[in-house]
Design an enzyme around this catalytic site. Structure first.
Site, short mmCIF file in Angstrom:
data_model
loop_
_atom_site.label_atom_id
_atom_site.label_comp_id
_atom_site.label_asym_id
_atom_site.label_seq_id
_atom_site.Cartn_x
_atom_site.Cartn_y
_atom_site.Cartn_z
N SER A 140 -1.44 35.62 -56.60
CA SER A 140 -0.73 36.89 -56.37
C SER A 140 1.04 36.49 -56.17
CB SER A 140 -0.48 36.71 -54.83
OG SER A 140 -0.14 38.17 -54.61
N LYS A 152 0.02 42.47 -57.47
CA LYS A 152 -0.43 41.39 -56.84
C LYS A 152 -0.63 42.38 -55.36
CE LYS A 152 0.18 38.30 -60.08
NZ LYS A 152 -0.92 37.83 -60.04
N SER A 178 -7.21 27.93 -68.24
CA SER A 178 -6.43 26.90 -69.88
C SER A 178 -5.33 27.01 -69.91
CB SER A 178 -7.62 28.66 -71.47
OG SER A 178 -6.60 29.51 -71.20
N TYR A 231 2.94 45.32 -62.40
CA TYR A 231 2.30 43.95 -61.11
C TYR A 231 2.95 43.92 -60.12
CZ TYR A 231 3.15 38.97 -61.41
OH TYR A 231 3.21 37.69 -60.91
#
Length: 265
Positions: free
Chosen positions: A128, A146, A13, A142
């Protein structure tokens, strides 16, 4: 005339996800966008789902299969970022980061794999980050989320290759999206770390605001999803491709020192 490819995009979105949705539609795919929002982009079929809720994702994919009979492409884009020192990041925040960014991918993949295995083919592309191979200080969780995606894609590819399923990870660098404003930031301990926490995040956010547009990554995602033989790990942009290549030929201690000078000084 060939039937359109059926694609499912999580987090479609906004940002990279929305750009990927539009790029796939332009290439003739029929796209189902999954997000927590009430509505989605006009160019795609919207289904409400939360990637952290496995039942919700399974229900959305089941609806796609009921309507279309197959899923040819899964694009995993849902995610967000947190920042702060490891020492002061709460376990709740760390777990939430992995729950959305990594286990959200796991939930989506598990939902589509039975259908892809039965149809003897499919393509899974996960978003990623270059931070997966060059982890960023004060964005440790974070970076971990990934890196986990990269490892997951590589291992999953070995498991599902006999069924004609290809699994890839696309690794963007700095992108101009709402991701920057949505980052959950913690300044806890900044004075103890000599202001390096806030300084590191300021550098990162400046780079993001001056980064490449999400449409460029969306195009790369669409090309990867439809390519005959895509690379398993693909960095987007010449600068980030060069960084990825360097990590394979120079010692990681050097990489860590260099990144520390940029983001951790």
């Amino acid at each position: 005339m060939n039937a359109p490819k059926i694609a499912v995009v999580t987090g479609g979105s906004s940002g990279i996800g929305l750009a990927a949705v539009r790029a796939l539609v332009r290439r003739g795919c029929r796209v189902y966008e999954l997000s927590r929002r009430e509505t989605g982009p006009d160019c795609a079929h919207h289904l409400r789902a939360d990637v952290t809720d496995e039942t919700s994702v399974q229900a959305a994919v089941s609806e796609v299969l009921e309507r279309e009979g197959r899923v040819d492409i899964l694009i995993c884009c849902a995610g967000y970022g947190i920042s702060g020192a490891v020492e002061f990041t709460t376990s709740e925040d760390a777990h939430r980061q992995l729950e959305v960014n990594f286990f959200g991918v796991v939930n989506a993949c598990r939902a589509v794999l039975p259908a892809m295995r039965r149809q003897r083919g499919g393509r899974i592309v996960c978003i990623s980050s270059v931070a997966a191979v060059v982890p960023i200080p004060f964005q440790t969780y974070y970076s971990v989320s990934k890196a986990a995606i990269n490892a997951f894609c590589m291992a999953l590819q070995s498991e599902v290759r006999p069924f004609g399923i290809r699994v890839c990870a696309v690794m963007p660098g700095d992108i101009r999206t709402g991701f920057t404003a949505a980052r959950v930031k913690s300044w806890a301990g900044d004075e103890l770390y000599g202001g390096r926490i806030s300084g590191s995040v300021a550098v990162m956010e400046k780079d993001e605001r001056n980064g490449m547009p999400p449409e460029r990554v969306g195009e790369a995602v669409a090309r990867t999803a439809l390519a005959r033989a895509p690379r398993m790990l693909r960095a987007v942009g010449a600068q980030y491709q060069a960084i990825h290549a360097l990590t394979r030929v120079i010692p990681y201690d050097w990489v860590s020192r260099l990144v520390g000078k940029i983001y951790g000084k």
